[in-house]
Design a protein around this motif. Structure first.
Motif, PDB file in Angstrom:
ATOM      1  N   MET A 517       0.825  -1.207   0.000  1.00  0.00           N
ATOM      2  CA  MET A 517       0.000   0.000   0.000  1.00  0.00           C
ATOM      3  C   MET A 517       0.861   1.260   0.000  1.00  0.00           C
ATOM      4  SD  MET A 517      -3.347   0.840   2.333  1.00  0.00           S
ATOM      5  CE  MET A 517      -2.500   1.069   3.888  1.00  0.00           C
ATOM      6  N   ASP A 518       1.994   1.226   0.672  1.00  0.00           N
ATOM      7  CA  ASP A 518       2.856   2.408   0.769  1.00  0.00           C
ATOM      8  C   ASP A 518       4.092   2.325  -0.134  1.00  0.00           C
ATOM      9  OD1 ASP A 518       1.187   3.537   2.713  1.00  0.00           O
ATOM     10  OD2 ASP A 518       2.159   2.360   4.293  1.00  0.00           O
ATOM     11  N   SER A 519       4.155   1.297  -0.940  1.00  0.00           N
ATOM     12  CA  SER A 519       5.321   1.158  -1.827  1.00  0.00           C
ATOM     13  C   SER A 519       5.030   1.822  -3.166  1.00  0.00           C
ATOM     14  CB  SER A 519       5.653  -0.322  -2.048  1.00  0.00           C
ATOM     15  OG  SER A 519       4.743  -0.899  -2.961  1.00  0.00           O
ATOM     16  N   LYS A 520       6.079   1.983  -3.976  1.00  0.00           N
ATOM     17  CA  LYS A 520       5.928   2.584  -5.300  1.00  0.00           C
ATOM     18  C   LYS A 520       5.731   1.538  -6.391  1.00  0.00           C
ATOM     19  CE  LYS A 520       8.669   6.687  -4.195  1.00  0.00           C
ATOM     20  NZ  LYS A 520       9.857   7.511  -4.529  1.00  0.00           N
ATOM     21  N   ILE A 521       5.586   0.284  -5.979  1.00  0.00           N
ATOM     22  CA  ILE A 521       5.397  -0.793  -6.958  1.00  0.00           C
ATOM     23  C   ILE A 521       3.946  -0.792  -7.431  1.00  0.00           C
ATOM     24  CG2 ILE A 521       5.529  -3.277  -7.355  1.00  0.00           C
ATOM     25  CD1 ILE A 521       7.589  -3.413  -5.092  1.00  0.00           C
ATOM     26  N   PRO A 522       3.693  -0.694  -8.737  1.00  0.00           N
ATOM     27  CA  PRO A 522       2.311  -0.719  -9.233  1.00  0.00           C
ATOM     28  C   PRO A 522       1.676  -2.087  -9.006  1.00  0.00           C
ATOM     29  CG  PRO A 522       3.859  -0.786 -11.066  1.00  0.00           C
ATOM     30  CD  PRO A 522       4.672  -0.552  -9.840  1.00  0.00           C
ATOM     31  N   CYS A 523       0.381  -2.079  -8.762  1.00  0.00           N
ATOM     32  CA  CYS A 523      -0.353  -3.320  -8.497  1.00  0.00           C
ATOM     33  C   CYS A 523      -1.555  -3.423  -9.421  1.00  0.00           C
ATOM     34  CB  CYS A 523      -0.826  -3.379  -7.047  1.00  0.00           C
ATOM     35  SG  CYS A 523       0.494  -3.301  -5.833  1.00  0.00           S
ATOM     36  N   MET A 524      -1.887  -4.664  -9.780  1.00  0.00           N
ATOM     37  CA  MET A 524      -3.086  -4.907 -10.591  1.00  0.00           C
ATOM     38  C   MET A 524      -3.855  -6.072  -9.988  1.00  0.00           C
ATOM     39  SD  MET A 524      -3.529  -6.008 -14.588  1.00  0.00           S
ATOM     40  CE  MET A 524      -3.130  -4.445 -15.310  1.00  0.00           C
ATOM     41  N   MET A 525      -5.183  -5.912  -9.940  1.00  0.00           N
ATOM     42  CA  MET A 525      -6.064  -6.938  -9.411  1.00  0.00           C
ATOM     43  C   MET A 525      -6.612  -7.762 -10.582  1.00  0.00           C
ATOM     44  SD  MET A 525      -6.921  -7.602  -6.208  1.00  0.00           S
ATOM     45  CE  MET A 525      -6.917  -6.027  -5.348  1.00  0.00           C
ATOM     46  N   ILE A 526      -6.515  -9.093 -10.474  1.00  0.00           N
ATOM     47  CA  ILE A 526      -6.985  -9.995 -11.524  1.00  0.00           C
ATOM     48  C   ILE A 526      -8.187 -10.776 -10.999  1.00  0.00           C
ATOM     49  CG2 ILE A 526      -6.399 -11.907 -13.068  1.00  0.00           C
ATOM     50  CD1 ILE A 526      -4.817  -9.415 -13.668  1.00  0.00           C
ATOM     51  N   ALA A 527      -9.325 -10.611 -11.687  1.00  0.00           N
ATOM     52  CA  ALA A 527     -10.533 -11.368 -11.347  1.00  0.00           C
ATOM     53  C   ALA A 527     -10.522 -12.658 -12.162  1.00  0.00           C
ATOM     54  CB  ALA A 527     -11.773 -10.541 -11.647  1.00  0.00           C
ATOM     55  N   ALA A 528      -9.938 -13.716 -11.577  1.00  0.00           N
ATOM     56  CA  ALA A 528      -9.729 -14.968 -12.308  1.00  0.00           C
ATOM     57  C   ALA A 528     -10.999 -15.807 -12.359  1.00  0.00           C
ATOM     58  CB  ALA A 528      -8.593 -15.753 -11.669  1.00  0.00           C
ATOM     59  N   LYS A 529     -10.965 -16.766 -13.283  1.00  0.00           N
ATOM     60  CA  LYS A 529     -12.080 -17.703 -13.507  1.00  0.00           C
ATOM     61  C   LYS A 529     -13.358 -16.942 -13.864  1.00  0.00           C
ATOM     62  CE  LYS A 529     -10.006 -20.968 -10.243  1.00  0.00           C
ATOM     63  NZ  LYS A 529     -10.212 -21.910  -9.126  1.00  0.00           N
ATOM     64  N   SER A 530     -13.219 -15.963 -14.757  1.00  0.00           N
ATOM     65  CA  SER A 530     -14.354 -15.113 -15.118  1.00  0.00           C
ATOM     66  C   SER A 530     -15.409 -15.866 -15.926  1.00  0.00           C
ATOM     67  CB  SER A 530     -13.871 -13.898 -15.926  1.00  0.00           C
ATOM     68  OG  SER A 530     -13.211 -14.309 -17.105  1.00  0.00           O
ATOM     69  N   ASP A 531     -15.124 -17.108 -16.332  1.00  0.00           N
ATOM     70  CA  ASP A 531     -16.133 -17.914 -17.035  1.00  0.00           C
ATOM     71  C   ASP A 531     -17.150 -18.507 -16.064  1.00  0.00           C
ATOM     72  OD1 ASP A 531     -13.720 -19.385 -16.217  1.00  0.00           O
ATOM     73  OD2 ASP A 531     -14.835 -21.165 -16.865  1.00  0.00           O
ATOM     74  N   LEU A 532     -16.846 -18.440 -14.741  1.00  0.00           N
ATOM     75  CA  LEU A 532     -17.761 -18.972 -13.730  1.00  0.00           C
ATOM     76  C   LEU A 532     -18.660 -17.859 -13.192  1.00  0.00           C
ATOM     77  CD1 LEU A 532     -15.229 -21.188 -11.707  1.00  0.00           C
ATOM     78  CD2 LEU A 532     -16.811 -21.928 -13.506  1.00  0.00           C
ATOM     79  N   PRO A 533     -19.809 -18.201 -12.585  1.00  0.00           N
ATOM     80  CA  PRO A 533     -20.705 -17.171 -12.014  1.00  0.00           C
ATOM     81  C   PRO A 533     -20.004 -16.407 -10.889  1.00  0.00           C
ATOM     82  CG  PRO A 533     -21.828 -19.306 -12.171  1.00  0.00           C
ATOM     83  CD  PRO A 533     -20.395 -19.557 -12.478  1.00  0.00           C
ATOM     84  N   GLU A 534     -20.120 -15.086 -10.912  1.00  0.00           N
ATOM     85  CA  GLU A 534     -19.472 -14.259  -9.898  1.00  0.00           C
ATOM     86  C   GLU A 534     -20.323 -14.202  -8.643  1.00  0.00           C
ATOM     87  OE1 GLU A 534     -17.379  -9.849  -9.425  1.00  0.00           O
ATOM     88  OE2 GLU A 534     -18.500 -10.345 -11.250  1.00  0.00           O
ATOM     89  N   VAL A 535     -19.650 -14.299  -7.473  1.00  0.00           N
ATOM     90  CA  VAL A 535     -20.345 -14.204  -6.187  1.00  0.00           C
ATOM     91  C   VAL A 535     -19.803 -12.994  -5.437  1.00  0.00           C
ATOM     92  CG1 VAL A 535     -20.740 -16.691  -6.050  1.00  0.00           C
ATOM     93  CG2 VAL A 535     -18.681 -15.721  -5.013  1.00  0.00           C
TER      94      VAL A 535
END
Length: 659
Positions: A517-535
């Protein structure tokens, strides 16, 4: 090569040890001979091999047994002197001196011996008939020299052979009993042959022989000399020459001939040029040249190394299918003492449908090794003969050490070509699938991978604004409390959660808050298994809201459950973020349809570059002098040009925005 040579003379009293040393130094027989000569150092420029030589005398009258043992342990070569007219001194060679030397030297480090028959001026016959059985009995005896300190006969030759026995010993190369080269020597010369066989056809043609000759002896062979060499081999070995080139058998026969004729310095020159030491092992200085890597810097292969590795691949890809079959890959590493790549490599880089490593995968694995363990890469390049074939000083010439990452951040640009992405996620979130999808493998193909051959790395190329870059994905073991510095050191962080598991996102949120959170490293969130129903995720806020709060791009949907190879767009986005960590890109796609992509394409288009160049040519069509800078006409022309350029650019932007 050794830095110096230490020669010790031993033998019975009155055999002429001291006289030999003094005759060498003064070039005349001494009238008064002391009990023992002081240690003498001969400078390098005086000796034939250009190596400083220390000559040490021994006197039973002045030295103790303990001092003798110390001198034996320090000596590089020992000359056992006997008198040719004294049978008792000859018998003492085997009954006393050789056993004594053997007892006081390390069994693993054999000290070469020279038998010296002095006082040959006093007899008309030779002692060689008596000495030859002794030479055949003891393999450590290099040679025997008959000389005379009084007549100065063979004095210089004696010390030359002693020096040669250290610098170019016969023992490691040749077995006199079997009259053949030793296995280690055959193994080393076989590797040298295969490295020198640039087209991998099993034959050294004239060009390859000339390259070999220049590499080892700094001079090419004349055409007539080449023919003479091949004729000698042909005459003695039926399969030594094939298609007017030298086969491996012919190459080995040639070196056997050199050794048998007393020219083993030729073979040693070749061996040392290709990195071998006196024990016929590859020298540590050759395999691991000095390479300084400052903190916060990474290591990459440079253009010379990639060209060399391309030639290695082409050399062994015999069927020209741009992939290495198991046999072809084994052939690549035939010059290694062990197989460096295991089955997990096939799940680390791109392979073809048969599971064979492709050309791109081959280069990718070398890039991975260089990035993660540059010392091992230097070792591997040494086995392949990089410094010799590429004509470089050492393997270090093939490595680029990048500048510190903090400087890249300050300058807001990078010269790196390899970017590391650490992939975090809870068990079952889809991290492994994300890595394998990068290599073009869908879920169906991933199911065929056995657990013992699983890899925690995946590396391949992506393109960022037309530039080819390597993206290295590393799956981090999901142990929240024991993340090491290596787990946290990267160019971009990828947080993977399973949209069908309500508790999957919580792990990603905790990792981000705890470590990034406090670092300068960029982060990306991956929503995996998008072929399945999202909960709904059982967390304080949704993944989208979490990303907004922490100024991250929105979660990127991803699935590897496809009928064809999974999309690689997400990996291009990761590489782009790693290259430009300071930039807050509003658009995270490569669709070429949205406004951001269209603007990027227009700004980089050839048409716009041409228009801009012509405008500059109109405004500044001649050299700007000091008079021009003071002229109102010049500034009027510059203002008109700038206005036209701005209006055209704004109009184009409006058109694209409307679309």
């Amino acid at each position: 090569m050794r830095k110096d040579v230490r020669i010790l003379l031993v033998g019975e009293s009155k055999v002429g040890k001291t006289s030999l040393i003094m005759s060498l130094v003064s070039e005349e027989f001494p009238e008064v001979v002391p009990y023992r000569a002081e240690e003498i150092t001969i400078p390098a420029d005086v000796t034939p091999e250009r190596v400083p030589t220390h000559i040490v005398d021994y006197s039973e009258a002045e030295q103790t047994d303990e001092q003798l043992f110390q001198e034996i342990s320090k000596a590089n070569v020992i000359c056992i002197v006997y008198s040719v007219n004294n049978q008792k001194s000859i018998e003492k060679v085997t009954s006393h001196w050789i056993p004594l030397i053997t007892e006081n030297t390390d069994k693993d480090s054999r000290v070469p011996l020279i038998l010296v028959g002095n006082k040959s001026d006093l007899v008309e016959h030779s002692s060689m008939e008596t000495i030859l059985p002794i030479m055949n009995q003891y393999s450590e005896i290099e040679t025997c020299v008959e000389c005379s300190a009084k007549n100065l006969k063979n004095i210089s030759e004696l010390f030359y052979y002693a020096q040669k026995a250290v610098l170019h010993p016969t023992g490691p190369l040749y077995c006199p009993e079997k009259k053949s080269m030793r296995p280690l020597c055959v193994k080393a010369l076989t590797r040298i042959f295969k490295v020198s066989d640039l087209d991998n056809d099993g034959i050294l043609n004239d060009n390859e022989l000339n390259f070999f000759q220049r590499t080892c002896f700094n001079t090419p062979l004349e055409p007539q000399a080449l023919d003479d060499v091949k004729n000698v081999v042909k005459k003695n070995l039926s399969d030594g020459v094939k298609d007017n080139g030298l086969t491996l058998k012919g190459f080995l026969f040639l070196h056997t001939l050199f050794i048998q004729r007393g020219r083993h310095e030729t073979t040693w020159t070749v061996l040392r040029r290709f990195g071998y030491d006196d024990d016929l092992e590859l020298n540590q200085d050759y395999l691991f040249p000095l390479l300084k890597i400052p903190p916060d810097c990474s290591t990459e292969l440079n253009h010379n190394a990639y060209l060399f590795l391309q030639s290695v691949f082409d050399k062994h890809d015999k069927d020209r299918d741009c992939a290495l079959s198991p046999d072809e890959l084994s052939d690549v590493f035939d010059v290694f003492p062990y197989m460096p790549w295991g089955p997990d490599v096939n799940n680390t880089v791109c392979t073809n449908d048969q599971g064979w490593i492709t050309y791109q995968g081959f280069l990718s694995q070398w890039t991975l090794t260089t990035y993660l363990d540059v010392q091992r890469c230097l070792e591997y390049l040494g086995y392949l003969g990089f410094s010799i074939i590429a004509e470089q000083e050492s393997q270090a010439s093939g490595i680029t050490v990048t500048r510190a990452k903090k400087i890249d951040l300050q300058k807001k640009q990078t010269q790196r070509n390899v970017f590391r992405c650490n992939v975090f996620g809870d068990n079952g979130s889809g991290k492994s699938g994300f890595l394998q999808a990068f290599l073009g493998r869908n879920l169906m193909r991933q199911k065929t991978i056995s657990e013992e051959h699983r890899s925690y790395y995946a590396i391949s190329t992506t393109y960022v604004y037309g530039q080819e870059k390597y993206l290295l994905l590393h799956e981090v073991f999901p142990d929240f409390d024991y993340l090491t510095d290596a787990d946290l050191a990267c160019d971009i962080v990828c947080l993977v959660y399973d949209i069908s598991n309500p508790y999957s996102f919580e792990y990603c949120a905790k990792v981000f808050k705890q470590y990034f959170m406090d670092s300068k490293i960029p982060c990306m969130m991956i929503a995996a298994k998008s072929d399945l129903p999202e909960v709904k995720q059982m967390y304080g806020c949704s993944p989208l809201e979490f990303c907004r709060r922490h100024k991250m791009p929105p979660p990127q949907s991803f699935t590897c459950n496809t009928s064809v190879a999974p999309s690689r767009d997400i990996y291009a986005k990761l590489t782009t973020m790693a290259m430009y960590p300071h930039a807050r890109l509003r658009c995270m796609c490569t669709c070429n349809r949205c406004t951001f992509c269209l603007c990027q394409n227009v700004l980089n288009s050839e048409l716009l570059q041409t228009v801009r160049a012509k405008l500059f040519a109109v405004v500044l069509r001649r050299h700007v002098s000091q008079a021009d800078l003071k002229s109102s006409t010049f500034w009027l022309r510059a203002s008109v040009g700038a206005t036209v350029f701005a209006v055209l650019g704004f109009a184009m932007y409006r058109v694209l925005l409307k679309r």
